[in-house]
Design a protein around this motif. Structure first.
Motif, PDB file in Angstrom:
ATOM      1  N   TYR A 151       4.540  -6.155   2.275  1.00 39.88           N
ATOM      2  CA  TYR A 151       3.111  -5.909   2.102  1.00 39.88           C
ATOM      3  C   TYR A 151       2.858  -4.717   1.189  1.00 39.88           C
ATOM      4  CZ  TYR A 151       3.932  -2.155   5.424  1.00 39.88           C
ATOM      5  OH  TYR A 151       4.427  -1.036   6.037  1.00 39.88           O
ATOM      6  N   ALA A 152       1.697  -4.742   0.556  1.00 43.25           N
ATOM      7  CA  ALA A 152       1.210  -3.607  -0.233  1.00 43.25           C
ATOM      8  C   ALA A 152      -0.311  -3.690  -0.244  1.00 43.25           C
ATOM      9  CB  ALA A 152       1.748  -3.653  -1.657  1.00 43.25           C
ATOM     10  N   THR A 153      -0.942  -2.578   0.067  1.00 40.83           N
ATOM     11  CA  THR A 153      -2.396  -2.503   0.065  1.00 40.83           C
ATOM     12  C   THR A 153      -2.812  -1.323  -0.797  1.00 40.83           C
ATOM     13  OG1 THR A 153      -2.444  -3.356   2.322  1.00 40.83           O
ATOM     14  CG2 THR A 153      -4.456  -2.329   1.502  1.00 40.83           C
ATOM     15  N   ASP A 154      -3.576  -1.601  -1.840  1.00 35.11           N
ATOM     16  CA  ASP A 154      -4.074  -0.559  -2.730  1.00 35.11           C
ATOM     17  C   ASP A 154      -5.335   0.043  -2.120  1.00 35.11           C
ATOM     18  OD1 ASP A 154      -4.787   1.092  -4.814  1.00 35.11           O
ATOM     19  OD2 ASP A 154      -5.183  -0.524  -6.237  1.00 35.11           O
ATOM     20  N   LYS A 155      -5.300   1.335  -1.838  1.00 35.86           N
ATOM     21  CA  LYS A 155      -6.438   2.032  -1.232  1.00 35.86           C
ATOM     22  C   LYS A 155      -7.225   2.860  -2.256  1.00 35.86           C
ATOM     23  CE  LYS A 155      -5.628   0.818   3.069  1.00 35.86           C
ATOM     24  NZ  LYS A 155      -6.570   0.119   3.901  1.00 35.86           N
ATOM     25  N   GLY A 156      -6.969   2.625  -3.537  1.00 33.94           N
ATOM     26  CA  GLY A 156      -7.741   3.313  -4.584  1.00 33.94           C
ATOM     27  C   GLY A 156      -7.004   4.465  -5.224  1.00 33.94           C
ATOM     28  N   ASN A 157      -6.407   5.350  -4.426  1.00 37.46           N
ATOM     29  CA  ASN A 157      -5.592   6.422  -4.985  1.00 37.46           C
ATOM     30  C   ASN A 157      -4.233   6.531  -4.282  1.00 37.46           C
ATOM     31  OD1 ASN A 157      -6.494   7.459  -2.580  1.00 37.46           O
ATOM     32  ND2 ASN A 157      -7.093   9.445  -3.410  1.00 37.46           N
ATOM     33  N   TYR A 158      -3.950   5.581  -3.396  1.00 40.69           N
ATOM     34  CA  TYR A 158      -2.620   5.459  -2.821  1.00 40.69           C
ATOM     35  C   TYR A 158      -2.394   4.005  -2.405  1.00 40.69           C
ATOM     36  CZ  TYR A 158      -4.655   5.511   1.924  1.00 40.69           C
ATOM     37  OH  TYR A 158      -5.374   5.225   3.057  1.00 40.69           O
ATOM     38  N   ILE A 159      -1.122   3.676  -2.238  1.00 35.06           N
ATOM     39  CA  ILE A 159      -0.724   2.321  -1.855  1.00 35.06           C
ATOM     40  C   ILE A 159       0.132   2.415  -0.600  1.00 35.06           C
ATOM     41  CG2 ILE A 159       0.575   0.263  -2.560  1.00 35.06           C
ATOM     42  CD1 ILE A 159       0.025   1.419  -5.497  1.00 35.06           C
ATOM     43  N   ASN A 160      -0.225   1.654   0.423  1.00 30.45           N
ATOM     44  CA  ASN A 160       0.643   1.489   1.584  1.00 30.45           C
ATOM     45  C   ASN A 160       1.515   0.276   1.302  1.00 30.45           C
ATOM     46  OD1 ASN A 160      -0.060   3.550   3.352  1.00 30.45           O
ATOM     47  ND2 ASN A 160      -1.793   2.418   4.151  1.00 30.45           N
ATOM     48  N   LEU A 161       2.822   0.455   1.410  1.00 28.23           N
ATOM     49  CA  LEU A 161       3.716  -0.665   1.152  1.00 28.23           C
ATOM     50  C   LEU A 161       4.939  -0.595   2.035  1.00 28.23           C
ATOM     51  CD1 LEU A 161       6.178  -0.248  -1.641  1.00 28.23           C
ATOM     52  CD2 LEU A 161       4.364   1.427  -1.536  1.00 28.23           C
ATOM     53  N   GLY A 162       5.578  -1.722   2.211  1.00 27.22           N
ATOM     54  CA  GLY A 162       6.802  -1.751   2.983  1.00 27.22           C
ATOM     55  C   GLY A 162       7.179  -3.157   3.395  1.00 27.22           C
TER      56      GLY A 162
END
Length: 126
Positions: free
Chosen positions: A63-74
């Motif tokens: 998964y990867a979610t772009d939050k605008g100025n950071y990305i949660n991924l793993g």
């Protein structure tokens, strides 16, 4: 010898034309690694997130979610497999202006990992 509660990870980046590539690799050491999560901060004034290419064995949920100025991924594996030392996340960005270097434009914040036994692991970033 006892098995530590740590894994190693590394991050590298490069500019290719009008793109920036970031590579996060994993070395689980002796751990049976089943989950990772990274918070990758980026300068959204100069970079636009494009995508992530996952290099993982088995059938993990990547998964990867772009939050605008950071990305949660793993990744998370629930089918009995493990993430090994071939695991790599390749993130691509396009530049919003001509860049001479990317020093300071990308950083890693939160890092989490978990092994098969459900134990939280410390991620050592190199």
């Amino acid at each position: 010898t006892p098995i530590s509660n740590e894994i190693n990870s590394s991050i590298m980046s490069e500019i290719v034309g009008d793109s920036v590539y970031v590579y996060i690799t994993i070395d689980p050491l002796q751990q049976e690694l089943v989950g990772t999560q990274f918070k990758l901060n980026y300068d959204n004034d100069l970079l636009k997130f494009h995508n992530v290419i996952y290099k993982t064995k088995g059938l993990p949920t990547n998964y990867a979610t772009d939050k605008g100025n950071y990305i949660n991924l793993g990744s998370l594996i629930t089918d009995g497999g493990i993430l090994d030392n071939t695991t790599e996340y390749k993130l691509s960005f396009t530049t919003k202006t001509k860049l001479e270097n990317i020093f300071g434009l990308i950083s890693v914040g939160l890092m989490d990992a978990v092994n098969k036994g459900g134990k939280t692991l410390k991620v050592i970033m190199k």
